[in-house]
Write a protein that holds these residues in place. Structure first.
Motif, PDB file in Angstrom:
ATOM      1  N   ALA A  32     -13.082 -41.107   0.573  1.00 47.76           N
ATOM      2  CA  ALA A  32     -12.239 -41.330  -0.604  1.00 47.76           C
ATOM      3  C   ALA A  32     -11.525 -42.668  -0.475  1.00 47.76           C
ATOM      4  O   ALA A  32     -10.878 -42.939   0.544  1.00 47.76           O
ATOM      5  N   GLY A  33     -11.640 -43.506  -1.520  1.00 49.43           N
ATOM      6  CA  GLY A  33     -10.898 -44.757  -1.561  1.00 49.43           C
ATOM      7  C   GLY A  33     -11.309 -45.795  -0.543  1.00 49.43           C
ATOM      8  O   GLY A  33     -10.628 -46.810  -0.369  1.00 49.43           O
ATOM      9  N   GLN A  34     -12.436 -45.556   0.150  1.00 45.60           N
ATOM     10  CA  GLN A  34     -12.876 -46.587   1.106  1.00 45.60           C
ATOM     11  C   GLN A  34     -13.297 -47.846   0.339  1.00 45.60           C
ATOM     12  O   GLN A  34     -13.840 -47.753  -0.758  1.00 45.60           O
ATOM     13  N   PRO A  35     -13.061 -49.034   0.919  1.00 47.72           N
ATOM     14  CA  PRO A  35     -13.478 -50.253   0.211  1.00 47.72           C
ATOM     15  C   PRO A  35     -14.975 -50.238  -0.101  1.00 47.72           C
ATOM     16  O   PRO A  35     -15.794 -49.895   0.754  1.00 47.72           O
ATOM     17  N   LEU A  37     -17.227 -52.545  -0.492  1.00 47.25           N
ATOM     18  CA  LEU A  37     -18.087 -53.383   0.368  1.00 47.25           C
ATOM     19  C   LEU A  37     -18.385 -52.669   1.681  1.00 47.25           C
ATOM     20  O   LEU A  37     -19.509 -52.665   2.177  1.00 47.25           O
ATOM     21  N   TYR A  38     -17.337 -52.051   2.255  1.00 46.06           N
ATOM     22  CA  TYR A  38     -17.499 -51.377   3.542  1.00 46.06           C
ATOM     23  C   TYR A  38     -18.488 -50.219   3.408  1.00 46.06           C
ATOM     24  O   TYR A  38     -19.409 -50.073   4.220  1.00 46.06           O
ATOM     25  N   GLN A  42     -22.120 -49.755   5.276  1.00 47.07           N
ATOM     26  CA  GLN A  42     -22.445 -48.660   6.208  1.00 47.07           C
ATOM     27  C   GLN A  42     -23.705 -47.917   5.759  1.00 47.07           C
ATOM     28  O   GLN A  42     -24.556 -47.555   6.588  1.00 47.07           O
ATOM     29  N   TYR A  46     -27.045 -47.420   7.953  1.00 47.13           N
ATOM     30  CA  TYR A  46     -27.686 -46.142   8.264  1.00 47.13           C
ATOM     31  C   TYR A  46     -29.139 -46.150   7.789  1.00 47.13           C
ATOM     32  O   TYR A  46     -30.032 -45.632   8.463  1.00 47.13           O
ATOM     33  N   TRP A  74     -18.457 -45.056  -6.570  1.00 51.29           N
ATOM     34  CA  TRP A  74     -17.825 -43.761  -6.805  1.00 51.29           C
ATOM     35  C   TRP A  74     -16.732 -43.485  -5.753  1.00 51.29           C
ATOM     36  O   TRP A  74     -15.564 -43.258  -6.080  1.00 51.29           O
ATOM     37  N   ALA A  77     -13.715 -45.588  -5.984  1.00 51.52           N
ATOM     38  CA  ALA A  77     -12.878 -45.378  -7.179  1.00 51.52           C
ATOM     39  C   ALA A  77     -11.923 -44.208  -7.011  1.00 51.52           C
ATOM     40  O   ALA A  77     -10.952 -44.077  -7.768  1.00 51.52           O
ATOM     41  N   ILE A  78     -12.176 -43.344  -6.030  1.00 51.48           N
ATOM     42  CA  ILE A  78     -11.276 -42.203  -5.825  1.00 51.48           C
ATOM     43  C   ILE A  78      -9.940 -42.752  -5.338  1.00 51.48           C
ATOM     44  O   ILE A  78      -9.897 -43.612  -4.449  1.00 51.48           O
TER      45      ILE A  78
END
Lengths: 86, 86
Positions: A32-35, A37-38, A42, A46, A74, A77-78
């Motif tokens: 949730a809410g991770q940048p 780009l990051y 990832q 993977y 998605w 955006a959280i």
């Protein structure tokens, strides 16, 4: 990426990462809410195997670049808020 | 791990991961409320080089197992809430 398309695609992720990106498994991170780009970086890691994880390698393998962009949009955006531990 | 010791140790992390673990950099993840096991595993992976990142390799290298346990305890203790994008 497209947030709504990402939301639909993310249903497969919910089992470990939760319906709103808050982890339901001790070894799975919150998304949730991770940048954005990051997250995209990832998922690409993977998919290519640059970053290794038994489950995530399988999950990421079939993703297209568009899927990755949508999933990243998605989860980014959280909206998340953080409070210090009481 | 010890949350207060982790909080002190985490001052070095704040520049990219924010004072409460919400990222301030597009390529750095949120750490707030991440599961303790996951955080410790990632720090060990950066320390050993199993997971590679230019900055994190340097940051993790000098960490002791105790530092890692304390940092994981601190970030995991931060309370996070998630709301769907409006």
């Amino acid at each position: 990426g497209d947030v709504e398309a990402g939301r639909a695609k993310a249903q497969a992720c919910a089992v470990c990462h939760g319906p709103l990106g808050l982890s339901t498994a001790p070894d799975a991170p919150n998304l949730a809410g991770q940048p954005e780009l990051y997250l995209a970086a990832q998922l690409r890691a993977y998919r290519s195997g640059a970053r290794k994880h038994e489950v995530m390698g399988v999950m990421a393998k079939p993703l297209s670049d568009e899927d990755i962009a949508n999933l990243a949009a998605w989860f980014a955006a959280i909206r998340v808020e953080a409070q210090p531990p009481n």
